[in-house]
Design a protein around this motif. Structure first.
Motif, PDB file in Angstrom:
ATOM      1  N   SER A 175     -18.287 -12.451  -0.658  1.00  0.00           N
ATOM      2  CA  SER A 175     -16.927 -11.995  -0.437  1.00  0.00           C
ATOM      3  C   SER A 175     -16.729 -10.673  -1.163  1.00  0.00           C
ATOM      4  N   ALA A 176     -15.781  -9.889  -0.694  1.00  0.00           N
ATOM      5  CA  ALA A 176     -15.537  -8.581  -1.298  1.00  0.00           C
ATOM      6  C   ALA A 176     -14.101  -8.164  -1.033  1.00  0.00           C
ATOM      7  N   ARG A 177     -13.617  -7.221  -1.853  1.00  0.00           N
ATOM      8  CA  ARG A 177     -12.264  -6.706  -1.711  1.00  0.00           C
ATOM      9  C   ARG A 177     -12.308  -5.205  -1.478  1.00  0.00           C
ATOM     10  N   TRP A 178     -11.212  -4.693  -0.950  1.00  0.00           N
ATOM     11  CA  TRP A 178     -11.131  -3.285  -0.609  1.00  0.00           C
ATOM     12  C   TRP A 178     -10.734  -2.442  -1.818  1.00  0.00           C
ATOM     13  N   GLU A 184      -3.447  -0.883  -0.626  1.00  0.00           N
ATOM     14  CA  GLU A 184      -2.072  -0.425  -0.479  1.00  0.00           C
ATOM     15  C   GLU A 184      -1.703  -0.265   0.995  1.00  0.00           C
ATOM     16  N   LEU A 185      -2.668   0.207   1.801  1.00  0.00           N
ATOM     17  CA  LEU A 185      -2.425   0.351   3.233  1.00  0.00           C
ATOM     18  C   LEU A 185      -2.285  -1.026   3.889  1.00  0.00           C
ATOM     19  N   ASN A 206       4.116 -10.467   0.655  1.00  0.00           N
ATOM     20  CA  ASN A 206       2.941  -9.739   1.138  1.00  0.00           C
ATOM     21  C   ASN A 206       2.185  -9.077  -0.003  1.00  0.00           C
ATOM     22  N   ALA A 207       2.909  -8.690  -1.066  1.00  0.00           N
ATOM     23  CA  ALA A 207       2.229  -8.117  -2.237  1.00  0.00           C
ATOM     24  C   ALA A 207       1.341  -9.162  -2.902  1.00  0.00           C
ATOM     25  N   VAL A 208       1.840 -10.395  -3.025  1.00  0.00           N
ATOM     26  CA  VAL A 208       1.024 -11.463  -3.607  1.00  0.00           C
ATOM     27  C   VAL A 208      -0.176 -11.741  -2.720  1.00  0.00           C
ATOM     28  N   GLY A 209       0.035 -11.787  -1.398  1.00  0.00           N
ATOM     29  CA  GLY A 209      -1.070 -12.020  -0.479  1.00  0.00           C
ATOM     30  C   GLY A 209      -2.127 -10.937  -0.550  1.00  0.00           C
TER      31      GLY A 209
END
Length: 398
Positions: A175-178, A184-185, A206-209
């Motif tokens: 798994s990885a994150r942007w 932010e986009l 949506n910020a928490v998600g």
């Protein structure tokens, strides 16, 4: 299409402290739930766009040739605007037959999908032929951020498929994150989806998600709390329906009627949130201790009493607090109250048999109950190998 397949997930959300008071300018602490929504986007060659939402029994498809004319006059996505394109949304409602006053879960999920899909691919040479399947561990309509997790997943997958953001996953990763800029986009696009579904959302869900973990919310400003350890909880859904709008209005009426009584209550709730923030910061710096958990439990009890004073308690929530306290556990409502959901803090040393017996007694009351955690990571891209086989099987079956 820049990717043939994309697997992403995003967490739900709960409010740890500050619900209702946040509406009146006080601090709230929002947390991510380790109950997630999963999305699989797959490129196809049948010139169709398909959306499969088994949680709400929704399976729809459209020919690309019927969707293409909807883009006439649709502004390109390059500089994402903060406001929805009302004319475009009106065309989508007419196309789908969804009336202006419709707010049901199915209709709103479909509108959000079509709006984001068509907007993201508006500048492409042609609309992409894709199948999107979404499955969630989160119950809908329970105040746990299910729509935000859905919109965050949609935004991440569609932006990745279009090549607007990267695909951060390497062959060695599960798994990885942007990057921060790409996240932010994703968050901004997810917020647009939330506006379609909820009209005037705060942006917290949506910020928490997107970011996950623990977030401080105060007068529109959202600040992540970094390094806070994951905390185990029991999450209980009383399944008692309630109207957030009515509950918020009731609190406001009580403040107007008894300002000298209620304003100090709001100040005290604010102090609870700020004290909890301080304890969480200490836990991130020095590691959690028994004393930290003692304070967190006391703050939970205090805030639950505050919320009852505000008039947003309920007999079902009283039952939750009574059953858990009998086992030395501490609970409070999370969200709007009046029923809905509650959270119960679990200490590291809490025995599994205690958790099981508590859950069984709560379920005997007709409640749904999950052992989970708060502070889970935000939106992620996954490899097929990293997803549980039962989840992957569900996503692959559509």
């Amino acid at each position: 299409m820049h990717t043939r397949e994309c697997l992403v997930s995003a967490p739900g959300k709960a409010i740890l402290h500050g619900e209702h008071a946040v509406v009146h300018g006080k601090v709230a602490l929002a947390v991510s739930l380790n109950l997630r929504t999963y999305l699989r986007l797959q490129s196809t060659s049948d010139a169709k766009v398909c959306i499969n939402l088994p949680n709400i029994d929704t399976f729809l498809s459209w020919e690309i040739t019927t969707l293409q004319p909807l883009l006439t006059g649709c502004e390109a996505q390059g500089d994402l605007k903060q406001e929805l394109d009302a004319d475009f949304l009106k065309r989508l409602r007419a196309f789908t037959g969804i009336s202006d006053d419709s707010t049901d879960t199915r209709s709103m999920a479909v509108l959000a999908f079509l709006y984001m899909y068509l907007s993201v691919f508006a500048e492409a040479e042609s609309l992409a032929s894709i199948t999107v399947s979404v499955w969630s561990e989160l119950p809908t309509g329970a105040g746990l951020g299910s729509s935000a997790a859905y919109n965050v997943c949609l935004a991440a997958a569609l932006l990745s498929a279009r090549g607007i953001i990267s695909s951060p996953l390497t062959t060695q990763q599960e798994s990885a994150r942007w990057s921060k800029e790409e996240m932010e986009l994703i968050n901004r696009w997810a917020f647009m989806g939330e506006k379609i579904i909820h009209g005037n959302p705060s942006g917290v869900d949506n910020a928490v998600g997107t970011w996950g973990c623990f977030l401080r919310y105060h007068e529109g400003n959202i600040t992540p709390l970094n390094g806070v350890p994951v905390l185990r909880i029991l999450l209980t859904n009383t399944k008692v329906p309630r109207s957030t709008k009515v509950l918020v209005s009731g609190v406001k009426d009580k403040i107007n009627k008894f300002p000298s009584v209620m304003k100090p209550v709001l100040e005290s709730v604010d102090a609870v949130s700020r004290t909890c923030e301080q304890i969480l910061t200490e836990m991130s710096t020095h590691g959690p201790s028994a004393e930290h958990y003692d304070i967190l439990e006391e703050l939970i009890d205090i805030n639950q009493h505050h919320l009852s004073v505000m008039g947003v308690g309920h007999s079902s929530l009283d039952t939750l607090c009574r059953i858990t306290l009998a086992r030395g556990l501490h609970s409070k409502l999370t969200g709007a109250g009046g029923g809905g959901c509650g959270i119960t803090l679990l200490r590291p040393e809490t025995d599994a048999s205690v958790i099981q017996s508590t859950a069984e007694e709560l379920q005997a009351c007709g409640f749904d109950c999950w052992e989970t955690s708060i502070g889970a990571p935000g939106v992620q891209q996954h490899s097929s190998d990293s997803l549980k086989q039962d989840i992957l099987k569900i996503l692959n079956s559509y």
